[in-house]
Design an enzyme around this catalytic site. Structure first.
Site, short mmCIF file in Angstrom:
data_model
loop_
_atom_site.label_atom_id
_atom_site.label_comp_id
_atom_site.label_asym_id
_atom_site.label_seq_id
_atom_site.Cartn_x
_atom_site.Cartn_y
_atom_site.Cartn_z
N SER A 2 -1.30 -25.41 13.33
CA SER A 2 -2.36 -25.51 14.34
C SER A 2 -3.07 -26.85 14.36
O SER A 2 -3.92 -27.07 15.23
CB SER A 2 -3.39 -24.41 14.08
OG SER A 2 -2.75 -23.15 14.13
N HIS A 33 -8.91 -12.71 20.69
CA HIS A 33 -10.14 -13.49 20.74
C HIS A 33 -10.93 -13.25 22.00
O HIS A 33 -11.94 -13.89 22.26
CB HIS A 33 -9.80 -14.98 20.66
CG HIS A 33 -9.29 -15.40 19.32
ND1 HIS A 33 -7.93 -15.61 19.07
CD2 HIS A 33 -9.91 -15.62 18.14
CE1 HIS A 33 -7.77 -15.96 17.82
NE2 HIS A 33 -8.96 -15.97 17.22
N CYS A 82 -7.10 -20.29 18.62
CA CYS A 82 -6.45 -19.20 19.35
C CYS A 82 -5.07 -19.64 19.85
O CYS A 82 -4.94 -20.56 20.64
CB CYS A 82 -7.31 -18.76 20.53
SG CYS A 82 -6.50 -17.47 21.49
#
Lengths: 368, 638
Positions: free
Chosen positions: B328, B370, B383
């Protein structure tokens, strides 16, 4: 003018001066080779020279007839000594070249260089002229040369064996044997060379091979020749100067005071020193050759020629060796190299030649 | 032979023949004499030059004195690699007369092992004459003295004072600086330089030591001595001192480098810190490491085996050669690409824990979802669905181009022998490499830094610095005078501000790395977490519950202060079981830059728990390894 007494006149001053000059030059080189010291070599050599010089003068006063009479006896005695050496070596379990007589290490092969000449000279002096071209003129001489040469080869001492053969052959040559005998012997010898080579000891073979190609092993067995040439070559024309030879002083040159003393000299004295020495040797050989030509008896002629050859052989082989023109054989440079045996031989030769000279001056010319 | 009739031989004829032949013999002798004189003249005049040279090379021996190596210093001039006096024992083969006796004595005096004795014998056999053979380097004062007093009985032994390379911080700089070692046979063959076989001479074998070899080496000194054939030195002719190599100044902060290395603790990981104003690399630590001091004095076989068998690969410089899925940590970069391509920051999508793409459902890391997610939340909550959704809309080309602009998949002009630069995939790249078209699933994977995306920690740090500043910072390791001016990447200021703020929220807001907050009042660090899967999800989450080698890599990129970035950093912990292993390291390293005492206090506490400093732990682990104590989960070297 003050009259010179005959006794003084009879002393060969020029010869003494020449021998002293060569030896004196040698002493300088030995002094330098010892790192600028009279010991251990120069002093010994000088004293030895004086003793041998007196011996030579005494030898020169002996009647030539004496040498002629005792030629065979001396020859046989030396052959017996060679056998004895061989036997001692056999018993002692190794090769031996000398007999220890207590005060001196006698090397019979050195004596043989002189006696072979005397014995052959006597043989050909006695030979009737008519037999010169018959086999009677050949085989006894070949036996006389072959026996000691073979014994010396067994020691093994190739250099001395060659010296004996060379001196013997020269006596045969000047005694008038047919030329074609020598020619065919030379051809046969050349043809037999490979066989002879295979009979040599390993180390002798190696020396010959390295002589043929010294660069093949510059650090091993070719080392002697390489370093010797470096010493001579680096000396140049004028040399590096007295006591300044690095090759000899730093131990790069092996045997720098004995067999390779010429290289030691040449490094410090250069080409000038070398040529001076060659001229001195030339004068010595010219003196003895003149005596041979003017000898009163046939024995004197043949002996003087043979002894001249003995001296010449030393000089020529040694110089060829140090300049890389001959394999390394242990032959010293007459009067120059440190060592008693070779000096004894040379001085004996000169002494006998002196006796021949005296004989020629006193008697009338005769041919046996 | 002609057999003609000859006159009878008389004495007179014999006499004439004698005279004639004696003259021939005399003439032949004279001819030989002339030939000898000519030969001598040839040797001493024509060949004189050659023989003078040979005579000189006999007489004079040239001994090279290895040059002192140039220092490697940090940005403040602090030594990271210098030289210390080292005592050594050599053998001069030419002077060695009783080899077995002398070697036997040395074996007991210096405690030489079988391997060393074998090497010495081998070296002696292949050495030539005066060229010294090394017996032992770096002997202790006591050993040196014990050899010195027995010197008269040990002809051929040459004790010498030289210099050895010294790295004050040891393992902390192992990968960054590399090490030196004696040149090997191939290197000598290539260089054909007699210096290479001079005992005590070392060349750079790795990293900066290798790269800057020409600068660091210096010029050897020389000692000309007159020697005898036996190698005895008669006198010294002349001595030329060596010229020390030049100093190389790095951009690295030695203290920070050491701190970062120590802070990594027992983990297998790396830390890269970059100055956001200049691009200077301030730290480049990869752990576990090796002690370059061991290498410079010749590493033992056992120690090398221990290092090469360790599953934490202490011999690999992970900052440049370690390739990992970026995870990420690429999300701020992807977000920037969206912004630059025109996606409004307010655009939202709904995250319900997953997104169907084609006939496959891609899950968000948070299976519960989320809810409504905009760009900022997509970053600070990390997310996945937000990025799955908008990546399909914006396209891979936009993302790939931005990745490359920010340094991913790029090779940097760093003074290192090698770097693995990984991959920032694009449709063209895939077609060229695999001959297959790009799929939408590839885009979805790439957008969360998985799939084909492979990066090294240095690239991550560069990406962080470029995102933070909007400038095309290039990483530098040396303080060169002429650097190209820093170019702007041309991002809109409010885009930069948005990304900065979102990354600030990661740490200081409702983000994924709340515990990464700096313990300093007025400095706020921005960051982005990353978790890179090692094995596919079918084997379950790569958390602490699975064997070490299946755990996820933990990644974190950061910069601080978030609103006026000064420093950027990247931390990667191999198999750290998620980003929570990485951001505490980033936090403490960043703290060190602003408040050293606070950071050191934290480290001291950690190290007490780990069982000591890097050096202490390495020594203990090596001892345990040698003792054959099989560790269930072998602790890394540090």
């Amino acid at each position: 003018m003050i009259p010179v007494p005959p006794a003084i006149q009879r002393i060969p001053w020029k010869l003494i001066a020449l021998l002293s000059a060569i030896t004196g030059f040698g002493l300088l080189v030995l002094y330098s080779a010892a790192g600028g010291s009279m010991t251990p070599w120069a002093l010994n050599q000088g004293v030895r020279f004086l003793v041998f010089l007196i011996g030579m003068l005494i030898l020169g006063r002996i009647k030539l007839k004496f040498f002629e009479d005792f030629a065979y006896l001396a020859y046989l005695a030396v052959v017996a000594l060679l056998f004895a050496v061989e036997l001692l070596g056999f018993v002692g379990g190794g090769s031996q070249r000398w007999i220890n007589l207590g005060f001196i290490n006698l090397q019979p092969s050195e004596l043989m260089k002189v006696t072979i000449v005397l014995a052959l000279a006597r043989f050909y002096a006695q030979l009737p002229p008519g037999s010169t071209r018959t086999i009677t003129a050949l085989w006894p001489a070949l036996v006389m040369i072959g026996l000691p040469a073979g014994l010396v080869m067994l020691q093994p001492d190739l250099g001395t064996a060659l010296a004996i053969c060379a001196s013997g052959a020269i006596v045969m040559f000047v005694s008038g044997l047919p030329l074609w005998w020598f020619g065919s012997a030379a051809i046969a010898g050349a043809a037999a060379l490979p066989v002879l080579f295979s009979m040599l000891h390993d180390y002798q073979q190696k020396r010959v091979l390295i002589f043929l190609d010294p660069e093949s092993d510059p650090l091993g067995a070719g080392y002697h020749i390489s370093q010797s040439k470096i010493a001579i070559g680096s000396g140049g024309i004028g040399g590096k100067g007295f006591l300044n030879g690095s090759q000899s002083h730093l131990d790069y040159l092996p045997e720098g005071h004995t067999d390779f003393i010429f290289a030691t000299m040449a490094e410090e004295w250069g080409l000038i020193g070398g040529v001076a020495l060659l001229i001195a040797f030339f004068l010595l050989l010219r003196w003895s050759t003149r005596i041979a030509l003017g000898a009163r008896t046939r024995f004197g002629q043949l002996a003087a020629t043979g002894l001249t050859m003995t001296i010449f052989f030393y000089i020529a082989i040694n110089l060829m060796m140090v300049m890389g023109l001959a394999p390394v054989v242990g032959i010293p440079l007459p009067l120059f190299s440190y060592g008693g045996s070779s000096m004894l031989t040379i001085m004996t030769c000169v002494g006998i030649i002196l006796a021949i000279d005296n004989d020629s001056k006193t008697g009338t010319r005769r041919f046996h | 032979m002609p057999r003609q009739k000859r006159p009878p031989i008389t004495e007179a004829w014999r006499g004439i023949t004698f005279t004639r032949r004696a003259l021939v013999v005399g003439g032949a002798q004279a001819a030989v004499g002339v030939a000898l004189a000519a030969r001598m003249a040839y040797i001493s005049i024509i060949d004189n030059d050659r023989y003078v040279l040979e005579s000189e090379s006999n007489r004079v021996n040239l001994t090279l004195v290895p040059p002192r190596r140039g220092w490697i210093v940090d940005r403040n001039g602090k030594a990271m690699a210098n030289n210390r006096v080292s005592l050594r024992i050599d053998i001069i083969p030419d002077r060695l007369h009783d080899k077995d006796f002398v070697l036997g004595q040395l074996e007991t005096l210096l405690n030489l092992d079988g391997d060393t004795m074998q090497r010495i014998r081998r070296d002696l056999k292949s050495s030539s004459g005066f060229q010294p053979v090394a017996v032992k380097e770096d002997v202790s004062e006591a050993e040196y003295a014990s050899v010195l007093v027995r010197l008269p009985d040990l002809p051929g032994i040459a004790p010498a004072r030289g210099f050895a390379r010294y790295y004050p911080t040891g393992a902390a700089v192992g990968h960054l600086i590399g090490y030196v070692g004696a040149p090997n046979a191939e290197e000598y063959e290539e260089a054909k330089d007699p210096l290479y076989i001079t005992p005590g001479f070392k060349i750079g074998k790795q990293a900066l030591e290798k790269y800057f070899e020409p600068v660091l080496r210096g010029k050897p000194g020389a000692r000309r001595v007159e020697v005898t054939a036996r190698g005895k030195v008669v006198r010294e002719l002349s001595t030329q001192p060596d010229v020390q190599g030049q100093t190389v100044q790095l951009t690295v902060d030695a203290d920070l480098q050491e701190y970062a290395a120590r802070r990594l603790g027992p983990e297998s990981g790396s830390v890269v810190v970059i100055d956001c104003l200049t691009g200077d690399v301030l730290a480049m630590a990869s752990m576990p490491s090796f002690d370059p001091n061991s290498f410079s004095s010749g590493i033992g076989v056992a120690e090398y085996k221990w290092l090469s068998q360790n599953d934490h690969v202490p011999l690999r410089n992970k900052t440049l050669s370690g390739l990992y899925p970026a995870g990420s940590t690429v999300k701020p970069m992807v977000a920037m690409s969206f912004l630059e391509a025109g996606l409004p920051a307010e655009a939202t999508t709904f995250c319900g824990g997953g997104l169907r793409v084609g006939n496959r459902v891609f899950h968000c890391w948070n299976r519960r979802g989320h809810g409504q997610v905009n760009m900022a939340k997509g970053i600070y909550q990390s997310c996945d669905v937000y990025f799955y959704h908008f990546a399909q809309q914006m396209g891979m080309d936009v993302i790939a181009a931005m990745g490359k602009r920010l340094g991913l998949g790029q090779k940097f002009p760093l003074p290192v022998p090698s770097q693995s630069y990984g991959t920032m995939p694009s449709p063209d790249w895939k077609m060229e490499k695999y001959g297959r078209p790009w799929t939408i699933a590839d885009t979805v994977n790439a957008t969360i830094g998985q799939g084909y995306v492979l990066v090294n920690p240095t690239q991550l740090a560069v990406m962080a610095s470029r995102l933070a500043t909007g400038n095309a910072l290039m990483p530098h390791l040396t303080r060169d005078a002429n650097r190209a001016p820093i170019q702007s990447l041309g991002f809109a200021p409010d885009h930069i501000g948005l990304v900065r703020e979102a990354m600030n929220q990661v740490v200081n807001g409702a983000g994924t790395a709340g515990r990464a907050r700096l313990p300093i009042e007025d400095v706020k660090m921005a960051g982005k977490t990353g978790t890179a899967q090692v094995v596919s999800l079918s084997k379950g989450r790569g958390g602490m519950g699975v064997p070490w080698k299946y755990r996820d890599h933990g990644l974190f990129i950061a910069f601080a202060p978030f609103d006026a970035p000064r420093y950027a950093a990247a931390v990667v912990i191999e198999h750290g079981a998620g980003s929570s292993s990485a951001y505490p390291v980033a936090r403490d390293v960043m703290t060190f830059l602003f408040d050293r005492d606070k950071a050191m206090a934290a480290l001291t506490e950690y190290e007490a728990g780990w069982g000591g400093t890097i050096e202490e732990r390495m020594a203990r682990n090596f001892a345990a390894w040698k003792a054959g104590a099989a560790q269930p989960d072998p602790e890394p070297g540090a």
